[in-house]
Design an enzyme around this catalytic site. Structure first.
Site, PDB file in Angstrom:
ATOM      1  N   GLU A 138       0.863  -1.203   0.000  1.00  0.00           N
ATOM      2  CA  GLU A 138       0.000   0.000   0.000  1.00  0.00           C
ATOM      3  C   GLU A 138       0.888   1.238   0.000  1.00  0.00           C
ATOM      4  O   GLU A 138       2.097   1.149   0.282  1.00  0.00           O
ATOM      5  CB  GLU A 138      -0.899  -0.028   1.244  1.00  0.00           C
ATOM      6  N   LYS A 140       2.861   4.613   1.028  1.00  0.00           N
ATOM      7  CA  LYS A 140       3.409   5.161   2.271  1.00  0.00           C
ATOM      8  C   LYS A 140       3.050   6.652   2.262  1.00  0.00           C
ATOM      9  O   LYS A 140       3.633   7.442   1.504  1.00  0.00           O
ATOM     10  CB  LYS A 140       4.928   4.961   2.333  1.00  0.00           C
ATOM     11  N   ASP A 142       2.720  10.480   3.090  1.00  0.00           N
ATOM     12  CA  ASP A 142       3.709  11.413   3.613  1.00  0.00           C
ATOM     13  C   ASP A 142       2.992  12.516   4.389  1.00  0.00           C
ATOM     14  O   ASP A 142       2.797  13.620   3.895  1.00  0.00           O
ATOM     15  CB  ASP A 142       4.497  11.999   2.430  1.00  0.00           C
ATOM     16  N   ARG A 161       2.070  10.891  17.135  1.00  0.00           N
ATOM     17  CA  ARG A 161       3.011   9.795  17.348  1.00  0.00           C
ATOM     18  C   ARG A 161       3.952  10.075  18.519  1.00  0.00           C
ATOM     19  O   ARG A 161       4.285   9.191  19.296  1.00  0.00           O
ATOM     20  CB  ARG A 161       3.836   9.571  16.075  1.00  0.00           C
ATOM     21  N   GLU A 199      -2.459   8.204   8.976  1.00  0.00           N
ATOM     22  CA  GLU A 199      -1.688   9.383   8.603  1.00  0.00           C
ATOM     23  C   GLU A 199      -2.647  10.521   8.257  1.00  0.00           C
ATOM     24  O   GLU A 199      -3.623  10.306   7.538  1.00  0.00           O
ATOM     25  CB  GLU A 199      -0.872   9.004   7.358  1.00  0.00           C
ATOM     26  N   TYR A 251      -4.423   2.844   8.391  1.00  0.00           N
ATOM     27  CA  TYR A 251      -3.806   1.706   7.700  1.00  0.00           C
ATOM     28  C   TYR A 251      -3.264   0.608   8.608  1.00  0.00           C
ATOM     29  O   TYR A 251      -2.624  -0.314   8.137  1.00  0.00           O
ATOM     30  CB  TYR A 251      -2.679   2.201   6.794  1.00  0.00           C
ATOM     31  N   LYS A 347      11.231   3.166  -0.284  1.00  0.00           N
ATOM     32  CA  LYS A 347      11.216   4.618  -0.458  1.00  0.00           C
ATOM     33  C   LYS A 347      11.430   4.981  -1.927  1.00  0.00           C
ATOM     34  O   LYS A 347      12.330   4.452  -2.584  1.00  0.00           O
ATOM     35  CB  LYS A 347      12.343   5.252   0.380  1.00  0.00           C
ATOM     36  N   CYS A 441      19.187  49.731  -2.429  1.00  0.00           N
ATOM     37  CA  CYS A 441      18.712  48.926  -3.558  1.00  0.00           C
ATOM     38  C   CYS A 441      19.895  48.466  -4.414  1.00  0.00           C
ATOM     39  O   CYS A 441      20.710  49.296  -4.845  1.00  0.00           O
ATOM     40  CB  CYS A 441      17.739  49.751  -4.400  1.00  0.00           C
ATOM     41  N   CYS A 444      19.268  50.494  -8.013  1.00  0.00           N
ATOM     42  CA  CYS A 444      19.309  51.951  -8.173  1.00  0.00           C
ATOM     43  C   CYS A 444      19.988  52.658  -6.999  1.00  0.00           C
ATOM     44  O   CYS A 444      20.111  53.875  -6.996  1.00  0.00           O
ATOM     45  CB  CYS A 444      17.903  52.505  -8.371  1.00  0.00           C
ATOM     46  N   CYS A 459      12.419  48.906  -2.167  1.00  0.00           N
ATOM     47  CA  CYS A 459      13.002  50.070  -2.814  1.00  0.00           C
ATOM     48  C   CYS A 459      11.804  50.920  -3.220  1.00  0.00           C
ATOM     49  O   CYS A 459      10.898  50.437  -3.888  1.00  0.00           O
ATOM     50  CB  CYS A 459      13.790  49.619  -4.043  1.00  0.00           C
ATOM     51  N   CYS A 464      13.142  53.047 -10.435  1.00  0.00           N
ATOM     52  CA  CYS A 464      14.245  52.081 -10.333  1.00  0.00           C
ATOM     53  C   CYS A 464      14.160  51.140 -11.539  1.00  0.00           C
ATOM     54  O   CYS A 464      13.091  50.599 -11.838  1.00  0.00           O
ATOM     55  CB  CYS A 464      14.095  51.300  -9.027  1.00  0.00           C
TER      56      CYS A 464
END
Ligand code: IVH
Length: 702
Positions: A138, A140, A142, A161, A199, A251, A347, A441, A444, A459, A464
């Site tokens: 299944e 994973k 994130d 957790r 999750e 899960y 992974k 800046c 300029c 600025c 400019c």
């Protein structure tokens, strides 16, 4: 959980309730009405948040919910703990109490390639004494892991957790996640108490909308959906949590106690059976995404295939989890001190990499904002080469304690723009130099200013060069005047060669000179000329947006364009008048007023007018007949699938009209997320039809 027949009954019940509500009648008794409302609302929560297939409109749902709330207020003794109204929280959480998990939350061993998986399978087979093992694979997810405890069918606790042994009690916040049932019929299967893990996620669209809003408010965006999810879970105001649009996948069953005398049902003899059971009980579990296979080669094939699907999913996953399917075999394999031997994570290719931070460039935007941009040694992440990363503002540099010469960890997740996660302290050798923010800046040399309460240095010299160039780039861009073959590089090139000085200059280009430049053949010259010419007839709102007035985005530009018949009308508008327009507050109104009070700007507009650019609100040029002719629309809240300006354009293209406020003249209010007062006001006017974004999309389809 819901058979077709039950679903039909519930659909009928919803209809009955709505018609009874209209006639202000109860079903039979208060008890019966309350029970029916709860059943219908829980069912529709499941259709909406778990199945993603709503069967009643948001408006109908809101009406039923409001009725339930009203009846419960009138009959407080009839409020049940698992009533949908009980998700709504009052007050702020003072502190999150630490609670022990019933079983430690172990982490998983990682694998990165087929060889790792083959190796792991070999050890498991040897230990089990079997030639082949059945696995369940299944995604994973994130996000942020959570654990939930249900006792006698009721959700009694939700926790983070934490360190795996103990986490924080976040029950109130967990209840804001509408895909998590407040009660579930575990008792039907003889289960008295159960701890399940999962999750919490924010889907990519919700995350993007959330960050777009932050960027518009000059706040640095949140790094990734994972951080956004875990941050949201620990917010002290549950009402804010509710607004974050969190989702949850469950899960894993980590612990359970059967009712006295009951034996375990077949459903919970295997992991895949448990996922199916959770799904049957109304949870969102990876029941559809999972695959049960025999032997490791089939595992590898599924993992490799799923990786190709990664970017098509609405949420982030960072790999796959492979679990021995049979619980008896899981027990036999047991665990090490850190992780179970019966499961492993596969992974996906990393979307993180380290690189050296070489220098920081300070870029001046069209409104004068100075943005630090980190220049790093190019690194390859998730299929693209990254060498430049925005650091947003000075605070970000300070918070992350970044120094020149640092080794930095860079992440690029999915569609998210790359960002620096942190500098790797341990790799410093003392030669790193502080990043010094300029006081003047870089283009300029004017002194930079940072208004009180803001995090961005600016600025303020509107002449400019950097600002002038950026303003022109904005003017020709897709969402503004959309001059197709122009683009950023041509603006820069023509400017540096002295062929272009300001916005009106775009319409005065010397094409003979451009024709002599390298790379400008006859065809590209004609294309450029045609595109410039065509842009002269763009609708007024595009011109207004293209002017780059501070705080005036596409929506405000449309509001302004709709409010006048000619752009110069705005010259005489007072700040108070501007404030009467939809969604325009004092900051925006002040900025608009300032723009039209400036002599240089008026001169620029006069020049554009003389060059033949459309300055009038030519709404009459819109189609006079279309599916939506004569209908008025207003959008409120955050749309998740469409850009508001695109949605408005769709309406106009079909002959409809966008209006600026809720009144009896409004026919349709399209409601996005976090809609507020307009929705409330519209509900009080019977003739206004309230549409969700999906209703709108269905309606607009040709
Ligand atoms: S099973 C004892 N399944 O990955 C095993 N974990 O390092 C319990 N995760 O902390 C975990 N998706 O937060 C499992 N489908 C999935 C998962 C998953 C994401 C996370 C979980 C855990 C970490 C493992």
């Amino acid at each position: 959980m819901y058979t077709k027949e039950i679903e039909r009954t519930l659909a009928q019940l919803a209809k009955d309730l709505l018609s009874h509500l209209q006639q202000q009648r109860l079903l039979h008794s208060v008890d019966e009405t309350l029970e029916a409302l709860r059943r219908v609302i829980v069912y529709n929560d499941w259709r909406y948040y778990v199945q993603s297939e709503p069967v009643i409109s948001d408006y109908e749902y809101d009406q039923l919910f409001a009725w339930l709330k009203k009846l419960e207020v009138e009959n407080p003794h009839l409020v049940s703990a698992d009533s949908p109204t009980q998700r709504v929280a009052q007050g702020l959480t003072k502190e999150f109490i630490t609670v022990q998990h019933l079983v430690p939350m172990l982490s998983l061993e990682n694998s990165y390639n087929a060889d790792d998986l083959i190796d792991w399978d070999r050890k498991a087979r040897e230990s089990a004494g079997l030639p082949e093992i059945e696995y369940c694979i299944e995604p994973k997810f994130d996000g942020a892991s959570i654990s939930l405890i249900y006792e006698d069918d009721r959700l009694v606790r939700g926790a983070t957790r934490g360190d795996g042994i103990a986490g924080e009690d976040i029950t109130t916040n967990i209840k804001q996640i509408r895909s998590i049932p407040l009660s579930a019929s575990f008792s039907k299967y003889g289960i008295h108490q159960i701890e399940i893990r999962g999750e919490v996620l924010i889907n990519k669209n919700t995350f993007k909308a959330f960050n777009d809003k932050r960027i518009a408010e000059n706040q640095p965006p949140l790094a990734n959906p994972r951080n956004a999810a875990s941050g949201s879970l620990r917010m002290v105001d549950p009402n804010e949590v509710a607004k974050r649009g969190l989702e949850a996948f469950l899960y894993h069953m980590s612990y359970h106690v059967m009712d006295t005398g009951k034996t375990e049902p077949a459903e919970i003899q295997t992991h895949s059976g448990t996922l199916d059971l959770l799904s049957t009980l109304g949870f969102r579990s990876p029941a559809k995404e999972k695959k049960v296979v025999k032997g490791i080669q089939a595992v590898i094939d599924y993992c490799l295939w799923f990786e190709t699907e990664r970017d098509n999913l609405p949420y982030e996953i960072d790999g796959m989890v492979i679990k021995v399917n049979d619980y008896a075999l899981q027990d036999k394999l047991g665990m090490t001190t850190h992780h179970p031997r019966w499961a492993i994570a596969y992974k996906f290719k990393a979307r993180q990499a380290t690189s050296k931070l070489r220098h920081v460039e300070f870029q001046v935007g069209r409104t004068g904002s100075v943005t630090p941009v980190a220049k790093i040694d190019p690194v390859h992440i998730g299929g693209v080469t990254v060498s430049s990363i925005s650091l947003f503002n000075e605070d970000v540099i300070r918070e992350k304690d970044l120094k020149l010469g640092d080794t930095v960890l860079v992440e690029r997740a999915g569609d998210v723009i790359p960002y620096i996660v942190k500098s790797v302290d341990d790799l410093r050798n003392g030669t790193e130099q502080p990043i010094v923010f300029p006081t003047h800046c870089p283009v300029c040399s004017d002194q930079l200013v940072k208004p009180e309460g803001e995090s961005v240095w600016r600025c303020t010299n509107i002449n400019c060069e950097a600002q002038v160039v950026e303003r022109m780039i904005h003017f020709v861009s897709k969402d503004a005047m959309d001059i197709k073959s122009f683009g950023e590089s041509n603006v820069r090139k023509f400017f540096s060669l002295g062929l272009l000085k300001d916005i009106p200059g775009i319409y005065e280009l010397d094409f003979d000179k451009i024709g002599q430049l390298e790379g400008f053949g006859k065809k590209s010259l004609t294309n450029l000329q045609t595109a410039i010419e065509q842009s002269k007839t763009q609708p007024l709102h595009r011109l207004i947006f293209g002017l780059g007035i501070r705080y005036v985005g596409e929506t405000t530009a449309k509001t302004l364009a709709n409010a006048v018949s000619h752009i110069m009308d705005l010259q005489t508008w007072t700040e108070e008048q501007i404030l009467t327009l939809e969604d325009i507050g004092p900051k925006v109104a002040g900025s608009i007023r300032l723009f039209f009070a400036n002599h240089d700007n008026i001169e620029m507009l006069n020049r554009l007018a003389a060059l033949g650019i459309n300055m009038a609100n030519t709404q009459s040029s819109l189609p006079v007949s279309g599916n939506l002719t004569g209908q008025t629309f207003l959008f409120t809240g955050t749309l998740t699938k469409l850009k508001r300006s695109d949605a408005e354009e769709m309406v106009e293209q079909q002959g409809g009209k966008i209006v600026s406020g809720v009144s009896s003249k409004l026919n349709f209010l399209v409601v996005g997320e976090e809609a507020g007062s307009k929705l409330e006001k519209a509900k009080k006017i019977n003739t206004i039809k309230i549409l969700s974004e999906d209703d709108f999309l269905a309606m607009i389809q040709p």
